[in-house]
Design an enzyme around this catalytic site. Structure first.
Site, PDB file in Angstrom:
ATOM      1  N   ARG A   1       0.842  -1.778   0.053  1.00  0.00           N
ATOM      2  CA  ARG A   1       0.273  -0.200   0.353  1.00  0.00           C
ATOM      3  C   ARG A   1       0.840   0.933   0.239  1.00  0.00           C
ATOM      4  O   ARG A   1       0.109   2.147  -0.106  1.00  0.00           O
ATOM      5  CB  ARG A   1      -1.413  -0.219   1.494  1.00  0.00           C
ATOM      6  CG  ARG A   1      -2.052  -0.946   1.087  1.00  0.00           C
ATOM      7  CD  ARG A   1      -3.135  -0.084  -0.113  1.00  0.00           C
ATOM      8  NE  ARG A   1      -3.425   1.087   0.169  1.00  0.00           N
ATOM      9  CZ  ARG A   1      -4.909   1.360   1.242  1.00  0.00           C
ATOM     10  NH1 ARG A   1      -5.448  -0.150   1.749  1.00  0.00           N
ATOM     11  NH2 ARG A   1      -5.306   2.105   1.618  1.00  0.00           N
ATOM     12  N   HIS A  38      15.603 -10.236   4.046  1.00  0.00           N
ATOM     13  CA  HIS A  38      16.151 -11.111   3.278  1.00  0.00           C
ATOM     14  C   HIS A  38      16.059 -10.422   2.265  1.00  0.00           C
ATOM     15  O   HIS A  38      15.057 -10.602   1.294  1.00  0.00           O
ATOM     16  CB  HIS A  38      15.544 -12.583   2.860  1.00  0.00           C
ATOM     17  CG  HIS A  38      16.541 -13.304   0.983  1.00  0.00           C
ATOM     18  ND1 HIS A  38      16.742 -14.926   1.512  1.00  0.00           N
ATOM     19  CD2 HIS A  38      16.746 -13.001   0.383  1.00  0.00           C
ATOM     20  CE1 HIS A  38      17.108 -14.817   0.315  1.00  0.00           C
ATOM     21  NE2 HIS A  38      17.433 -14.447  -0.340  1.00  0.00           N
ATOM     22  N   GLU A  55      20.019 -12.226   4.940  1.00  0.00           N
ATOM     23  CA  GLU A  55      20.534 -13.825   3.808  1.00  0.00           C
ATOM     24  C   GLU A  55      19.860 -13.016   2.349  1.00  0.00           C
ATOM     25  O   GLU A  55      19.983 -12.158   2.413  1.00  0.00           O
ATOM     26  CB  GLU A  55      19.066 -14.553   3.891  1.00  0.00           C
ATOM     27  CG  GLU A  55      18.899 -15.783   5.296  1.00  0.00           C
ATOM     28  CD  GLU A  55      17.419 -16.127   4.700  1.00  0.00           C
ATOM     29  OE1 GLU A  55      17.220 -16.666   6.644  1.00  0.00           O
ATOM     30  OE2 GLU A  55      16.662 -15.615   4.529  1.00  0.00           O
ATOM     31  N   HIS A  71      13.214 -22.789   6.895  1.00  0.00           N
ATOM     32  CA  HIS A  71      12.235 -22.740   6.026  1.00  0.00           C
ATOM     33  C   HIS A  71      10.910 -23.668   5.992  1.00  0.00           C
ATOM     34  O   HIS A  71      11.379 -25.215   5.757  1.00  0.00           O
ATOM     35  CB  HIS A  71      12.472 -23.654   3.521  1.00  0.00           C
ATOM     36  CG  HIS A  71      12.290 -22.705   3.014  1.00  0.00           C
ATOM     37  ND1 HIS A  71      12.290 -21.370   2.671  1.00  0.00           N
ATOM     38  CD2 HIS A  71      10.709 -23.253   2.211  1.00  0.00           C
ATOM     39  CE1 HIS A  71      11.871 -21.023   1.524  1.00  0.00           C
ATOM     40  NE2 HIS A  71      11.057 -22.159   1.024  1.00  0.00           N
TER      41      HIS A  71
END
Length: 240
Positions: free
Chosen positions: A18, A43, A70, A191
Site C-alpha cells: 500500500r 532477506h 540472508e 524454511h
C-alpha cells in the site's frame, strides 16, 4: 535452547503493498525482540519487493539481539550492503533473480572455490558466515571446506513430508547435523518450519543452534497476535 530468529520479510511485503509505512517495519522488529525473539532476519532481494536496502541500514541501528542478513552473494549490491552494515551473521543463499522464495541449497562441491572466496570476504570483516545447503552429507562436508562457520539446512523437504512419516522426514537432517558437528560447523535451519513440525525437528536434530522462521510465524500472528505467537514458537523450542 535453540535460538529463534524472526524473519520480517512478510511485514515489509504488507507495507509495500500500500505504500507508506504501515505496518512500521522498524517498530515490528523492536516488538519482536521485546516479545522474546532472539534474532531478526531479513532477506533483501534485488527488486526490493519486500525488504528494501534502506530498511537494512535502519534495522542495524535498532536491533539489539542478533542481526542476520540472508541473500545472494552473486549480487555485488548485496555484498556491498553486508560489508557496510556488518551484521552478526550473513547467510549466503543461491537465489536467482526474480525467484519467489528460496528453493534449494548451494552445490558446495561445484561452487567450493567461489564460496571459499566469499566466506573469506565476510569473515575478514568480522561477520559470521552460514551457507544455505540441502541436507546432503557431501554438501555439508564440502561446505566445511570453504571455511564457513555454519550451515543452514533447507527444511522444505522435512515440512513437505512431515505428515507422511516424521522419522523418515527427519532422518536426512539428523545425518546432516551429525556431519556438520563432526566437521566443526555450527547449525541453523529454516524454511517452512511451523508450530506443527518445529518441536520434533528441534528435539531430534542434534546440535541445532538457530532456526529462522518468517512466513509461518507471521501468518500465525494474524490469528494469535505477534507476542503470543513468538512465545508459542519459543515453547516448541524450549523442550529441545
Amino acid at each position: 535452547m535453540v535460538r529463534l530468529s524472526v524473519n520480517i520479510n512478510k511485514i515489509a511485503t504488507l507495507r509495500n503493498s500500500r505504500g507508506g509505512n504501515k505496518p512500521d517495519l522498524i517498530q515490528v522488529a523492536k516488538d519482536c525482540e521485546k516479545f522474546g525473539a532472539q534474532g531478526i532476519t531479513v532477506h533483501p532481494r534485488p527488486d526490493e519487493r519486500h525488504i528494501r536496502y534502506s530498511d537494512v541500514y535502519e534495522l542495524k541501528e535498532i536491533v539489539t539481539t542478533e542481526f542476520n542478513i540472508e541473500g545472494n552473494c552473486e549480487e555485488q549490491k548485496f555484498i556491498d550492503l553486508v560489508l557496510a552494515v556488518k551484521p552478526h551473521q550473513v547467510t549466503l543463499v543461491p537465489d536467482a533473480n526474480g525467484q519467489l522464495t528460496s528453493n534449494h541449497g548451494w552445490n558446495t562441491i561445484e561452487n567450493k572455490r567461489y564460496l571459499t572466496d566469499m566466506v573469506k570476504c565476510f569473515k575478514d570483516a568480522g561477520i559470521r558466515v552460514s551457507l544455505f545447503v540441502d541436507p546432503l552429507l557431501d554438501m555439508v562436508e564440502a561446505a566445511a571446506e570453504t571455511g564457513t562457520d555454519r550451515v543452514e539446512l533447507y527444511t522444505e523437504s522435512y515440512a513437505a513430508h512431515y505428515h507422511q512419516g516424521i522419522e523418515l522426514a527427519a532422518a536426512p537432517f539428523i545425518q546432516a547435523a551429525e556431519m556438520a558437528h563432526k566437521a566443526g560447523l555450527g547449525l541453523n535451519a529454516g524454511h517452512d518450519l511451523d508450530l506443527q513440525n518445529l518441536k520434533y525437528f528441534a528435539q531430534n536434530v542434534p546440535n541445532l543452534d538457530e532456526v529462522s522462521i518468517g512466513h509461518a510465524l507471521i501468518s500465525d500472528a494474524l490469528y494469535y497476535g505477534l507476542e503470543n505467537t513468538i512465545q508459542m514458537y519459543k515453547q516448541q523450542l524450549a523442550s529441545s
